[in-house]
Write a protein that holds these residues in place. Sequence first.
Motif, PDB file in Angstrom:
ATOM      1  N   ARG A   1      55.525  49.900  29.345  1.00 18.12           N
ATOM      2  CA  ARG A   1      54.093  50.247  29.419  1.00 18.12           C
ATOM      3  C   ARG A   1      53.198  49.053  29.739  1.00 18.12           C
ATOM      4  NH1 ARG A   1      54.198  55.005  26.241  1.00 18.12           N
ATOM      5  NH2 ARG A   1      55.664  56.253  27.471  1.00 18.12           N
ATOM      6  N   LEU A   2      53.284  47.991  28.933  1.00 19.03           N
ATOM      7  CA  LEU A   2      52.324  46.888  29.059  1.00 19.03           C
ATOM      8  C   LEU A   2      52.351  46.202  30.430  1.00 19.03           C
ATOM      9  CD1 LEU A   2      52.315  45.192  25.533  1.00 19.03           C
ATOM     10  CD2 LEU A   2      50.489  46.487  26.633  1.00 19.03           C
ATOM     11  N   PRO A   3      53.534  45.912  31.006  1.00 20.72           N
ATOM     12  CA  PRO A   3      53.501  45.300  32.347  1.00 20.72           C
ATOM     13  C   PRO A   3      52.777  46.181  33.367  1.00 20.72           C
ATOM     14  CG  PRO A   3      55.703  45.145  31.414  1.00 20.72           C
ATOM     15  CD  PRO A   3      54.918  46.027  30.499  1.00 20.72           C
ATOM     16  N   ARG A   4      53.048  47.469  33.329  1.00 23.75           N
ATOM     17  CA  ARG A   4      52.410  48.387  34.275  1.00 23.75           C
ATOM     18  C   ARG A   4      50.903  48.459  34.046  1.00 23.75           C
ATOM     19  NH1 ARG A   4      54.858  53.157  36.976  1.00 23.75           N
ATOM     20  NH2 ARG A   4      53.167  54.324  37.930  1.00 23.75           N
ATOM     21  N   ILE A   5      50.490  48.484  32.787  1.00 25.83           N
ATOM     22  CA  ILE A   5      49.064  48.545  32.469  1.00 25.83           C
ATOM     23  C   ILE A   5      48.347  47.294  32.966  1.00 25.83           C
ATOM     24  CG2 ILE A   5      47.429  48.443  30.541  1.00 25.83           C
ATOM     25  CD1 ILE A   5      49.356  50.324  29.015  1.00 25.83           C
ATOM     26  N   PHE A   6      48.921  46.122  32.695  1.00 27.53           N
ATOM     27  CA  PHE A   6      48.282  44.878  33.133  1.00 27.53           C
ATOM     28  C   PHE A   6      48.266  44.747  34.652  1.00 27.53           C
ATOM     29  CE2 PHE A   6      49.189  43.242  28.743  1.00 27.53           C
ATOM     30  CZ  PHE A   6      47.857  43.026  28.413  1.00 27.53           C
ATOM     31  N   ILE A   7      49.323  45.236  35.313  1.00 26.38           N
ATOM     32  CA  ILE A   7      49.359  45.190  36.777  1.00 26.38           C
ATOM     33  C   ILE A   7      48.254  46.059  37.372  1.00 26.38           C
ATOM     34  CG2 ILE A   7      50.688  46.045  38.771  1.00 26.38           C
ATOM     35  CD1 ILE A   7      53.188  44.912  37.265  1.00 26.38           C
ATOM     36  N   THR A   8      48.101  47.276  36.857  1.00 28.27           N
ATOM     37  CA  THR A   8      47.056  48.154  37.393  1.00 28.27           C
ATOM     38  C   THR A   8      45.664  47.608  37.077  1.00 28.27           C
ATOM     39  OG1 THR A   8      47.300  49.546  35.412  1.00 28.27           O
ATOM     40  CG2 THR A   8      48.432  50.269  37.412  1.00 28.27           C
ATOM     41  N   LEU A   9      45.497  47.009  35.901  1.00 28.68           N
ATOM     42  CA  LEU A   9      44.203  46.417  35.545  1.00 28.68           C
ATOM     43  C   LEU A   9      43.851  45.276  36.488  1.00 28.68           C
ATOM     44  CD1 LEU A   9      41.840  46.326  33.476  1.00 28.68           C
ATOM     45  CD2 LEU A   9      43.202  44.672  32.180  1.00 28.68           C
ATOM     46  N   LEU A  10      44.797  44.350  36.711  1.00 27.96           N
ATOM     47  CA  LEU A  10      44.549  43.204  37.587  1.00 27.96           C
ATOM     48  C   LEU A  10      44.366  43.638  39.037  1.00 27.96           C
ATOM     49  CD1 LEU A  10      47.154  40.688  36.115  1.00 27.96           C
ATOM     50  CD2 LEU A  10      44.666  40.437  36.033  1.00 27.96           C
ATOM     51  N   ALA A  11      45.192  44.586  39.483  1.00 27.80           N
ATOM     52  CA  ALA A  11      45.092  45.049  40.867  1.00 27.80           C
ATOM     53  C   ALA A  11      43.768  45.759  41.115  1.00 27.80           C
ATOM     54  CB  ALA A  11      46.256  45.978  41.195  1.00 27.80           C
ATOM     55  N   GLY A  12      43.332  46.589  40.165  1.00 29.34           N
ATOM     56  CA  GLY A  12      42.040  47.252  40.305  1.00 29.34           C
ATOM     57  C   GLY A  12      40.901  46.256  40.365  1.00 29.34           C
ATOM     58  N   MET A  13      40.974  45.214  39.548  1.00 25.63           N
ATOM     59  CA  MET A  13      39.960  44.157  39.578  1.00 25.63           C
ATOM     60  C   MET A  13      39.937  43.449  40.939  1.00 25.63           C
ATOM     61  SD  MET A  13      40.374  42.385  35.821  1.00 25.63           S
ATOM     62  CE  MET A  13      39.617  43.109  34.352  1.00 25.63           C
ATOM     63  N   ALA A  14      41.136  43.136  41.451  1.00 28.65           N
ATOM     64  CA  ALA A  14      41.224  42.443  42.733  1.00 28.65           C
ATOM     65  C   ALA A  14      40.666  43.301  43.873  1.00 28.65           C
ATOM     66  CB  ALA A  14      42.678  42.063  43.024  1.00 28.65           C
ATOM     67  N   LEU A  15      40.988  44.587  43.883  1.00 24.57           N
ATOM     68  CA  LEU A  15      40.497  45.486  44.933  1.00 24.57           C
ATOM     69  C   LEU A  15      38.978  45.647  44.860  1.00 24.57           C
ATOM     70  CD1 LEU A  15      43.284  48.219  44.796  1.00 24.57           C
ATOM     71  CD2 LEU A  15      42.856  46.640  46.684  1.00 24.57           C
ATOM     72  N   ALA A  16      38.436  45.745  43.638  1.00 25.13           N
ATOM     73  CA  ALA A  16      36.981  45.871  43.480  1.00 25.13           C
ATOM     74  C   ALA A  16      36.278  44.607  43.943  1.00 25.13           C
ATOM     75  CB  ALA A  16      36.645  46.152  42.016  1.00 25.13           C
ATOM     76  N   LEU A  17      36.852  43.460  43.618  1.00 23.19           N
ATOM     77  CA  LEU A  17      36.258  42.186  44.040  1.00 23.19           C
ATOM     78  C   LEU A  17      36.313  42.040  45.556  1.00 23.19           C
ATOM     79  CD1 LEU A  17      34.967  39.628  42.956  1.00 23.19           C
ATOM     80  CD2 LEU A  17      37.244  38.669  42.622  1.00 23.19           C
ATOM     81  N   SER A  18      37.437  42.442  46.147  1.00 18.29           N
ATOM     82  CA  SER A  18      37.571  42.403  47.600  1.00 18.29           C
ATOM     83  C   SER A  18      36.547  43.316  48.271  1.00 18.29           C
ATOM     84  CB  SER A  18      38.990  42.820  47.998  1.00 18.29           C
ATOM     85  OG  SER A  18      39.151  42.831  49.396  1.00 18.29           O
TER      86      SER A  18
END
Length: 336
Positions: free
Chosen positions: A61-78
């Motif tokens: 669970r935790l790796p997937r949650i952190f990956i989606t959190l970081l990826a969503g942040m990166a896409l929003a910033l982009s």
Amino acid sequence: MIRSEVIRKQRLIILLLMALITLTLFASMGLGYSKLSYDRLLPTLFGHGTFKEHFVLFDVRLPRIFITLLAGMALALSGSILQSVTRNDLADPGIIGINSGAGVGVALFFLFMPIDSESFAYLLPMIAFGGALVTAVLIYLFSFKRHVGLQPVRLVLTGVGFSMALSSVMIMLISSADREKVDFISKWLAGNVWGTDWPFVWALVPWVFILGPFVMYKANKLNLLALDDSIAVGVGVSLSKERLALLLAAVALAASAVSVTGGIAFIGLMAPHIAKALIGPRNQLFVPIAVLIGGWLLVLADTIGRNVGTASGIPAGIVVALIGAPYFVYLLLKKI
């Protein structure tokens, strides 16, 4: 100068979003194919769970949650960068071809290069960045006019054209690949979060936590680039230099995210829009809010996708598209 009441409003929104993200993370930890009782979450987090509870939480669970959190942040910033640089509220790394370029790079690497399991997670964002960078350079060159410079509207239209062309390239690659590799690329295209181990988390961290502060440092420049070119030049902004540096940051952020989450669009479109509606168009104010909204949206979409339908669920990219496509049409109708 930003008024104190606006700053207080921004801080309140950030606190509310952090609380919302925390609640969503907590809900996501307990939901999934292997259920984990909520009254066992805290004991398991602090090392007092059974082997199964520890495995489900820390290895699944935790790796997937952190990956989606970081990826969503990166896409929003982009997306925030692209909308300011292109002066187009419909700009998004998935819409203007950057995600497609990263996807072609990942597909070529996966299909034709030897894969080392130890370095794969760390190489993948760099490979995606290479594909996205080549695409971005071509889009930039086709959008640039010698005596006029970079035309933002032309950049968006050129990006849409490249996105369609690269989708055709991806279909050609799939048609000549082995079935096993075709399955992987098909899931990637659908936005299936496949990089779900801790190495993929560590591979994403430097891209977000280095480029995020860089974008905030350039917030004033982004404010000026969002205005007319003559105004930006009048206050001493080097248009080509600043646009190029910020576009490279947007490309790197989008590529690193989609390399492990697949072809996810619309996060970079929706998050900045929602943030601007909440706090206004100044980058210093809306970018931190957009980053939090982007992370929350992708975690929420993945949580919903994992718990709907079959055991494999629905790819997060499809869940995001079901929300983002109508939102895109709504924005488009507002512009007409």
